[in-house]
Design a protein around this motif. Structure first.
Motif, PDB file in Angstrom:
ATOM      1  N   LYS A   3       0.812  -1.217   0.000  1.00  0.00           N
ATOM      2  CA  LYS A   3       0.000   0.000   0.000  1.00  0.00           C
ATOM      3  C   LYS A   3       0.847   1.270   0.000  1.00  0.00           C
ATOM      4  CE  LYS A   3      -3.789  -2.166   2.569  1.00  0.00           C
ATOM      5  NZ  LYS A   3      -2.996  -3.256   3.191  1.00  0.00           N
ATOM      6  N   ILE A   4       2.131   1.149   0.270  1.00  0.00           N
ATOM      7  CA  ILE A   4       2.987   2.326   0.363  1.00  0.00           C
ATOM      8  C   ILE A   4       3.800   2.462  -0.919  1.00  0.00           C
ATOM      9  CG2 ILE A   4       4.685   3.508   1.800  1.00  0.00           C
ATOM     10  CD1 ILE A   4       4.006   1.636   4.080  1.00  0.00           C
ATOM     11  N   SER A   5       3.750   3.639  -1.547  1.00  0.00           N
ATOM     12  CA  SER A   5       4.490   3.839  -2.794  1.00  0.00           C
ATOM     13  C   SER A   5       5.982   3.966  -2.502  1.00  0.00           C
ATOM     14  CB  SER A   5       3.987   5.098  -3.486  1.00  0.00           C
ATOM     15  OG  SER A   5       4.479   6.240  -2.800  1.00  0.00           O
ATOM     16  N   PRO A   6       6.830   3.738  -3.535  1.00  0.00           N
ATOM     17  CA  PRO A   6       8.287   3.870  -3.327  1.00  0.00           C
ATOM     18  C   PRO A   6       8.684   5.233  -2.761  1.00  0.00           C
ATOM     19  CG  PRO A   6       7.849   2.780  -5.410  1.00  0.00           C
ATOM     20  CD  PRO A   6       6.512   3.219  -4.864  1.00  0.00           C
ATOM     21  N   SER A   7       8.063   6.309  -3.244  1.00  0.00           N
ATOM     22  CA  SER A   7       8.468   7.631  -2.737  1.00  0.00           C
ATOM     23  C   SER A   7       8.015   7.820  -1.293  1.00  0.00           C
ATOM     24  CB  SER A   7       7.927   8.743  -3.636  1.00  0.00           C
ATOM     25  OG  SER A   7       6.535   8.865  -3.483  1.00  0.00           O
ATOM     26  N   GLN A   8       6.856   7.246  -0.944  1.00  0.00           N
ATOM     27  CA  GLN A   8       6.411   7.317   0.464  1.00  0.00           C
ATOM     28  C   GLN A   8       7.358   6.536   1.371  1.00  0.00           C
ATOM     29  OE1 GLN A   8       2.385   5.861  -0.306  1.00  0.00           O
ATOM     30  NE2 GLN A   8       1.531   7.750   0.547  1.00  0.00           N
ATOM     31  N   LEU A  10      10.619   6.117   0.909  1.00  0.00           N
ATOM     32  CA  LEU A  10      11.840   6.904   1.105  1.00  0.00           C
ATOM     33  C   LEU A  10      11.582   8.084   2.036  1.00  0.00           C
ATOM     34  CD1 LEU A  10      13.525   6.784  -2.409  1.00  0.00           C
ATOM     35  CD2 LEU A  10      14.056   5.487  -0.345  1.00  0.00           C
ATOM     36  N   THR A  11      10.387   8.686   1.950  1.00  0.00           N
ATOM     37  CA  THR A  11      10.042   9.782   2.856  1.00  0.00           C
ATOM     38  C   THR A  11      10.064   9.285   4.300  1.00  0.00           C
ATOM     39  OG1 THR A  11       8.684  10.818   1.160  1.00  0.00           O
ATOM     40  CG2 THR A  11       8.257  11.471   3.443  1.00  0.00           C
ATOM     41  N   LEU A  12       9.500   8.096   4.521  1.00  0.00           N
ATOM     42  CA  LEU A  12       9.503   7.511   5.871  1.00  0.00           C
ATOM     43  C   LEU A  12      10.927   7.243   6.347  1.00  0.00           C
ATOM     44  CD1 LEU A  12       6.583   4.901   5.925  1.00  0.00           C
ATOM     45  CD2 LEU A  12       6.956   6.754   7.567  1.00  0.00           C
ATOM     46  N   VAL A  13      11.734   6.652   5.471  1.00  0.00           N
ATOM     47  CA  VAL A  13      13.126   6.355   5.837  1.00  0.00           C
ATOM     48  C   VAL A  13      13.833   7.631   6.255  1.00  0.00           C
ATOM     49  CG1 VAL A  13      15.377   5.582   4.949  1.00  0.00           C
ATOM     50  CG2 VAL A  13      13.306   4.288   4.384  1.00  0.00           C
ATOM     51  N   LEU A  31       6.830   1.064   7.923  1.00  0.00           N
ATOM     52  CA  LEU A  31       6.828   0.590   6.537  1.00  0.00           C
ATOM     53  C   LEU A  31       5.877  -0.595   6.344  1.00  0.00           C
ATOM     54  CD1 LEU A  31      10.681   0.756   5.826  1.00  0.00           C
ATOM     55  CD2 LEU A  31       8.920   2.075   4.617  1.00  0.00           C
ATOM     56  N   GLY A  32       5.275  -1.056   7.433  1.00  0.00           N
ATOM     57  CA  GLY A  32       4.351  -2.185   7.357  1.00  0.00           C
ATOM     58  C   GLY A  32       5.041  -3.527   7.411  1.00  0.00           C
ATOM     59  N   VAL A  33       6.296  -3.537   7.916  1.00  0.00           N
ATOM     60  CA  VAL A  33       7.071  -4.783   8.004  1.00  0.00           C
ATOM     61  C   VAL A  33       7.332  -5.083   9.482  1.00  0.00           C
ATOM     62  CG1 VAL A  33       9.186  -5.971   7.280  1.00  0.00           C
ATOM     63  CG2 VAL A  33       8.176  -4.220   5.799  1.00  0.00           C
ATOM     64  N   PRO A  34       6.480  -5.890  10.112  1.00  0.00           N
ATOM     65  CA  PRO A  34       6.650  -6.149  11.546  1.00  0.00           C
ATOM     66  C   PRO A  34       7.927  -6.936  11.849  1.00  0.00           C
ATOM     67  CG  PRO A  34       4.841  -7.454  10.645  1.00  0.00           C
ATOM     68  CD  PRO A  34       5.277  -6.524   9.565  1.00  0.00           C
TER      69      PRO A  34
END
Ligand code: ZN
Length: 173
Positions: A3-8, A10-13, A31-34
């Motif tokens: 559900k998260i785009s590549p640019s989203q 990188l913004t989170l990172v 990032l949705g990765v538990p």
């Protein structure tokens, strides 16, 4: 399913990289990765595999030191960010961050190139150069071992990041 785009992503990172020590576990969840701490064989640092409900999940050796666990989370996220399409049924990483023959997975498409990508991502996430330079200039701290504590990484990782040749203490060998 992602559900998260590549640019989203990188913004989170980059958002999480603004605060040292970087909350790499928080980043993974964002990032949705538990992340799960599990009983893994001693020579396995971690794994990333598809989550039964979609997306991916990370397992970390619960007995390893915290600095190694943090680097492993960042390394597994490197596999996710750089080449999620190659994760397949899963990737297991040994202590040297090679896809382990001894782990649960034998992933033939993950080679040295992908491991280098994942390691580079991990170093970039956990040790932002801007943050290192800011501490060097503001506080005059240049000692990699002091910086390693601030960033919650191993001294070895910080030495590599700063390009300082790492000389182990002669009495520790
Ligand atoms: Zn790996």
């Amino acid at each position: 399913m992602d559900k998260i785009s590549p640019s989203q992503k990188l913004t989170l990172v980059n958002h999480f990289r603004n605060n040292v020590p970087v909350d790499v576990e928080g980043l993974s969840f964002a990032l949705g990765v538990p992340v799960t701490y599990a009983d893994l064989a001693d020579n396995i640092s971690g794994m990333i595999e598809p989550h039964p409900r979609g997306g991916f999940q990370i397992f970390i050796n619960r007995k390893h030191p915290r600095t190694r666990q943090r680097f492993t989370i960042a390394h597994e996220l490197g596999h996710y960010i750089n080449h999620a399409n190659l994760i397949g049924s899963g990737i297991g990483d040994d202590r040297a961050y090679r896809s382990a023959d001894t782990g649960r997975y034998k992933n033939a498409v993950i080679g040295p190139k992908q491991e280098t990508e994942a390691n580079r991502f991990a170093a970039t996430v956990l040790m932002p150069l801007e943050a290192i330079h800011a501490i060097q200039h503001r506080e005059g701290i240049n000692d990699p071992s002091v910086l390693a504590k601030r960033f919650e990484v191993s001294e070895h990782a910080m030495h590599i990041r700063m390009g300082v040749p790492y000389e182990p203490h002669p009495l520790l060998f």
